[in-house]
Design a protein around this motif. Structure first.
Motif, mmCIF file in Angstrom:
data_model
loop_
_atom_site.group_PDB
_atom_site.id
_atom_site.type_symbol
_atom_site.label_atom_id
_atom_site.label_comp_id
_atom_site.label_asym_id
_atom_site.label_seq_id
_atom_site.Cartn_x
_atom_site.Cartn_y
_atom_site.Cartn_z
ATOM 1 N N ARG A 90 5.382 1.720 7.912
ATOM 2 C CA ARG A 90 6.166 0.933 7.228
ATOM 3 C C ARG A 90 7.546 0.639 7.808
ATOM 4 O O ARG A 90 7.958 -0.658 7.501
ATOM 5 C CB ARG A 90 6.469 1.958 5.723
ATOM 6 N N ASP A 146 0.792 -1.370 -0.050
ATOM 7 C CA ASP A 146 -0.048 -0.014 0.050
ATOM 8 C C ASP A 146 0.852 1.222 -0.081
ATOM 9 O O ASP A 146 1.429 1.433 1.121
ATOM 10 C CB ASP A 146 -1.169 -0.001 1.150
ATOM 11 N N ASP A 147 0.874 1.902 -1.170
ATOM 12 C CA ASP A 147 1.748 3.124 -1.297
ATOM 13 C C ASP A 147 1.264 4.268 -0.143
ATOM 14 O O ASP A 147 2.040 5.221 0.079
ATOM 15 C CB ASP A 147 1.658 3.747 -2.518
ATOM 16 N N SER A 148 0.111 4.198 0.227
ATOM 17 C CA SER A 148 -0.391 5.200 1.379
ATOM 18 C C SER A 148 0.045 5.110 2.657
ATOM 19 O O SER A 148 -0.346 5.727 3.541
ATOM 20 C CB SER A 148 -1.850 5.434 1.107
ATOM 21 N N PRO A 194 1.884 5.117 6.229
ATOM 22 C CA PRO A 194 2.670 6.090 6.568
ATOM 23 C C PRO A 194 4.050 5.450 6.835
ATOM 24 O O PRO A 194 4.326 4.395 6.689
ATOM 25 C CB PRO A 194 2.015 6.459 8.051
#
Length: 308
Positions: free
Chosen positions: A154, A146-148, A150
């Motif tokens: 991460r 998921d690129d979104s 935080p």
């Protein structure tokens, strides 16, 4: 420890075979000499019957001795080997050579059963233990996609993946160490104080010669001392009493519910701190590979008794 063969005096195999060959060689000569001496007195027929009975009795005695000292022990040992050590091991054998062979086969069967049990328990343990780190890695991989996500989350997921991978590596390394412990190292003797020199929190009550090589004792003492310190001990004492080495600590000891399980592979009460439960099984397997045994004795703290 493998079951010991009961040793009783028996003639060496070379004596049994040599005596049999000598009897086979001498009996015809004795028969010919007796026939010439007694043939003219008793008559040829009676002398022939006497020689025949003498040969029969001598053959029966030799046959019984060969059966008792060679054939029966070999059959018993063959049956034990064919059963893969599942039947009762022979305890009375024939000649000293067969006695040594039987003891070696019993020891080999014991080691093979131990290895089979370890592999079986390891497979069960891996199936259970690898679920948690694999689930953590799989879940982290899905979330990291998921690129979104935080940056702080991460980083936390990356740490979880690293911890899970380290846990799996520890389990695999413990299994490799246990496999190596089955293989005997070079025999030798060492002075206990020399092996324990430089180790913190170790006190020697009674020094002495230990019938194991320096390399083996370093590994055994290392695992026992680390295990004691991990479970809250502040000091480990070593004491040689004849053919026994006592390794004691001042920790809380082993609870009654765990005393029967501490030598089981992968059993640990310190899993949260990264314990794999392989230290004591490695020590036991290494000692058994060198003809020694370790047991948990009674006493304040944990007291391990190693018999050589």
């Amino acid at each position: 420890m493998p079951r010991r063969v009961i040793h009783k005096w028996r003639p060496p195999l070379a004596f049994v075979l040599g005596g049999t060959l000598a009897a086979v060689f001498c009996l015809p000569l004795i028969g010919i000499a007796y026939f010439r001496v007694a043939g003219g007195v008793l008559g040829w027929a009676e002398t022939s019957w006497m020689i025949g009975w003498m040969a029969f009795v001598a053959t029966a005695i030799l046959g019984f001795l060969l059966w008792r000292l060679v054939l029966r022990p070999v059959r018993a040992l063959t049956g034990y080997a064919q059963s893969e050590g599942k039947t009762d091991a022979p305890v009375h054998v024939g000649t000293p050579e067969l006695s040594q062979l039987t003891q070696s086969v019993i020891a080999m069967a014991t080691r093979l059963r131990g290895r089979e049990a370890v592999l079986r328990s390891y497979a069960d343990h891996v199936t259970h233990e690898f679920k948690s780190p694999l689930s953590a890695i799989r879940g982290a991989a899905e979330l990291l996609a998921d690129d979104s996500l935080p940056a702080a989350d991460r980083a936390k997921l990356v740490d979880n993946v690293a911890m899970a991978a380290a846990r799996m590596a520890d389990l695999l390394e413990s299994q490799r160490a246990l496999a190596r412990a089955h293989e005997p190292m070079a025999d030798g003797r060492c002075l206990l104080s020399d092996v324990a020199a430089g180790r913190d929190a170790v006190r020697i009550i009674s020094d002495g010669i230990v019938p194991l090589s320096d390399q083996v004792m370093q590994i055994v003492l290392g695992h026992l001392i680390d295990n004691a310190m991990t479970h809250g001990a502040r000091e480990v004492t070593l004491e040689v009493r004849g053919d026994v080495l006592l390794v004691s600590d001042d920790g809380p000891g082993v609870s009654s519910g765990n005393r029967e399980r501490i030598f089981e592979p992968f059993f640990t009460t310190n899993r949260d701190a990264g314990g794999t439960g392989m230290g004591l099984p490695i020590v036991r397997q290494m000692l058994e590979a060198h003809g020694a045994a370790i047991t948990l004795a009674e006493g304040p703290g944990a007291v391990f008794e190693i018999r050589f």
